[in-house]
Design a protein around this motif. Structure first.
Motif, PDB file in Angstrom:
ATOM      1  N   PRO A  10      -4.003  67.931  49.427  1.00  0.00           N
ATOM      2  CA  PRO A  10      -4.452  66.672  50.034  1.00  0.00           C
ATOM      3  C   PRO A  10      -3.231  65.762  50.169  1.00  0.00           C
ATOM      4  O   PRO A  10      -2.272  65.888  49.406  1.00  0.00           O
ATOM      5  N   PHE A  11      -3.281  64.807  51.117  1.00  0.00           N
ATOM      6  CA  PHE A  11      -2.149  63.891  51.277  1.00  0.00           C
ATOM      7  C   PHE A  11      -2.357  62.732  50.300  1.00  0.00           C
ATOM      8  O   PHE A  11      -2.675  61.598  50.695  1.00  0.00           O
ATOM      9  N   ALA A  12      -2.156  63.055  49.007  1.00  0.00           N
ATOM     10  CA  ALA A  12      -2.585  62.176  47.913  1.00  0.00           C
ATOM     11  C   ALA A  12      -1.559  61.118  47.530  1.00  0.00           C
ATOM     12  O   ALA A  12      -1.755  60.391  46.552  1.00  0.00           O
ATOM     13  N   ASN A  26       2.646  55.846  50.118  1.00  0.00           N
ATOM     14  CA  ASN A  26       3.494  55.563  48.959  1.00  0.00           C
ATOM     15  C   ASN A  26       4.309  56.786  48.546  1.00  0.00           C
ATOM     16  O   ASN A  26       4.418  57.113  47.359  1.00  0.00           O
ATOM     17  N   GLU A  27       4.891  57.452  49.528  1.00  0.00           N
ATOM     18  CA  GLU A  27       5.535  58.732  49.253  1.00  0.00           C
ATOM     19  C   GLU A  27       6.803  58.610  48.424  1.00  0.00           C
ATOM     20  O   GLU A  27       7.202  59.550  47.740  1.00  0.00           O
ATOM     21  N   SER A  28       7.435  57.412  48.481  1.00  0.00           N
ATOM     22  CA  SER A  28       8.682  57.258  47.711  1.00  0.00           C
ATOM     23  C   SER A  28       8.403  57.278  46.210  1.00  0.00           C
ATOM     24  O   SER A  28       9.325  57.424  45.412  1.00  0.00           O
ATOM     25  N   ALA A  32       1.453  63.645  58.870  1.00  0.00           N
ATOM     26  CA  ALA A  32       0.177  63.206  58.303  1.00  0.00           C
ATOM     27  C   ALA A  32       0.117  61.719  58.574  1.00  0.00           C
ATOM     28  O   ALA A  32       0.841  60.936  57.953  1.00  0.00           O
ATOM     29  N   THR A  33      -0.700  61.327  59.529  1.00  0.00           N
ATOM     30  CA  THR A  33      -0.729  59.903  59.872  1.00  0.00           C
ATOM     31  C   THR A  33      -2.131  59.501  60.328  1.00  0.00           C
ATOM     32  O   THR A  33      -2.930  60.344  60.737  1.00  0.00           O
ATOM     33  N   ILE A  34      -2.402  58.195  60.233  1.00  0.00           N
ATOM     34  CA  ILE A  34      -3.779  57.718  60.399  1.00  0.00           C
ATOM     35  C   ILE A  34      -3.916  56.786  61.601  1.00  0.00           C
ATOM     36  O   ILE A  34      -2.960  56.106  62.007  1.00  0.00           O
TER      37      ILE A  34
HETATM   38  N1  LIG Z   1       3.577  61.236  56.331  1.00  0.00           N
HETATM   39  C1  LIG Z   1       4.183  60.143  56.754  1.00  0.00           C
HETATM   40  O1  LIG Z   1       5.382  60.014  56.658  1.00  0.00           O
HETATM   41  N2  LIG Z   1       3.385  59.187  57.288  1.00  0.00           N
HETATM   42  C2  LIG Z   1       3.823  57.877  57.599  1.00  0.00           C
HETATM   43  C3  LIG Z   1       3.069  57.256  58.706  1.00  0.00           C
HETATM   44  C4  LIG Z   1       3.598  57.615  60.048  1.00  0.00           C
HETATM   45  O2  LIG Z   1       4.761  57.994  60.176  1.00  0.00           O
HETATM   46  O3  LIG Z   1       2.864  57.467  61.015  1.00  0.00           O
END
Ligand SMILES: NC(=O)NCCC(=O)O
Length: 383
Positions: free
Chosen positions: A123-125, A205-207, A257-259
């Motif tokens: 999951p993109f947790a 919050n990937e960092s 992975a983006t929303i």
């Molecule tokens: N996975 C990722 O870096 N998502 C950030 C949002 C985006 O780049 O649209």
């Protein structure tokens, strides 16, 4: 929000009068992409396995001295099949089974290079900022279970496999990276490419989890063409695309992975613009669905705590160097996009537009070297 719309293209087909549709597509998409005649067996397997299957083709003009260099790429977008509270090993196994089923259909469609979505085994947790169990999804890029699984797929189907995972780098103190592993159709691990740019936006919050990549801009010479992987947020950085292209990439994959609330209006523009600017094919891939987490998290903006990051809107597509593009896959369903391309188009478009030839790179290189110095003085002319 997923909303009721299956895809932007479905909206056009439904609402644009038939007599205007071809012209609207020419203006918006650079023309109507040629539909690939995919095997009936593949279409029925895709239906049986509950995913969308679409195929398109891009041509190049015949040349006298070079034979056409036709390659088929496969872009895979998918939901996580199990709830995020399921045991880690069970979630990974279910994702392996799902991808195996989709790759079998890709093989039936003659795909030569397949690419999965960003961090596809989990999951993109990263929105949660919790360490366990999410860091347990990290694996060795060289010989972790997912790389071994992909090596088997590559050998079985004679396919180059691009496998973006959360990497655990044990020889450097267990450092975590966001990494695409590139596996040759022979089954050998060709190498890896780490995500260069880490988002600092919204709930991404990937960092908290992994570091900015240190592998630079590698390109991989495969039997089917020269390829590179620009992972997700690197999509917003024109120079990042440019550097892969400078190293010779003819196809740049962009597993993401983006929303919707954040980036859906940027999605059709950025990778397509990169294909135009760099005379190459680009392949953005986004996951689908909404993923729920047991513990609520906040966005640090005074808003209410919540249990999901938002809706991943899929819409994976391919853009060509002449600026044309395929329609996108669904915004809500798992899917496989098969795209045939003649790589000769890259040099043909380059010879037409000459962006590489006319780029003033020496001027930019000199000025950029100055601009990154702490005491840089901008060149502003005042009255
Ligand atoms: N996975 C990722 O870096 N998502 C950030 C949002 C985006 O780049 O649209």
């Amino acid at each position: 929000m997923a909303g009721g719309l299956e895809s932007g293209e479905a909206g056009l087909e439904r609402h644009i009068p038939p007599e205007d549709l071809a012209e609207v597509k020419r203006i918006l998409y650079g023309g109507e992409a040629r539909k690939l005649n995919l095997p009936a067996a593949a279409l029925s397997e895709a239906q049986e396995r509950h995913f969308e299957l679409q195929g398109y083709g891009f041509e190049a003009a015949p040349e006298q001295l070079r034979r056409p260099r036709v390659v088929r790429v496969g872009l895979v977008q998918n939901k996580i099949p199990l709830p995020t509270v399921t045991a880690v090993a069970v979630q990974v196994a279910a994702l392996h089974r799902r991808i195996e089923a989709i790759v079998e259909v890709a093989a039936m469609c003659g795909v030569n290079i397949v690419c999965f979505q960003e961090a596809w085994t989990m999951p993109f947790a990263f929105c949660t900022r919790e360490k366990l169990p999410w860091t347990e999804f990290a694996e060795s890029a060289e010989d972790g279970p997912t790389t071994k699984f992909c090596q088997e797929l590559a050998k079985k189907h004679n396919m180059v496999v691009i496998s973006p995972i959360l990497e655990r780098d044990d020889i450097h103190g267990g450092t975590l990276w966001n990494t695409a592993v590139v596996i040759s159709n022979s089954g050998a691990v060709l190498g890896k490419s780490r995500k260069n740019h880490i988002p600092r936006v919204g709930d991404f919050n990937e960092s908290t989890y992994y570091m900015e990549g240190n592998t630079g801009h590698p390109v991989f010479q495969t039997q089917y063409g020269t390829i590179a992987v620009n992972i997700c947020y690197g999509r917003h950085h024109p120079l990042n695309w440019f550097m892969y292209s400078m190293n010779g990439a003819e196809i740049i994959f962009n597993p993401s992975a983006t929303i919707g609330t954040l980036s859906e209006s940027l999605w059709p523009i950025e990778a397509r613009n990169a294909a135009i600017a760099n005379h190459c094919f680009t392949c953005p891939i986004n996951r689908v669905g909404t993923e729920y987490y047991k513990n609520a998290f906040t966005s640090g903006d005074g808003g209410k705590a919540h249990h999901d990051l938002g809706h991943f809107y899929g819409s994976s597509y391919v853009a060509a160097p002449d600026g044309s593009r395929t329609p996108g896959l669904s915004r809500t369903q798992d899917g496989l996009l098969v795209v045939e391309m003649d790589l000769n188009l890259c040099r043909q478009v380059s010879d037409k537009w000459n962006f590489k030839m006319t780029g003033r790179y020496e001027m930019y290189a000199e000025k950029l070297t100055e601009a990154v110095q702490p005491y840089f003085v901008p060149n502003i002319i005042k009255e």
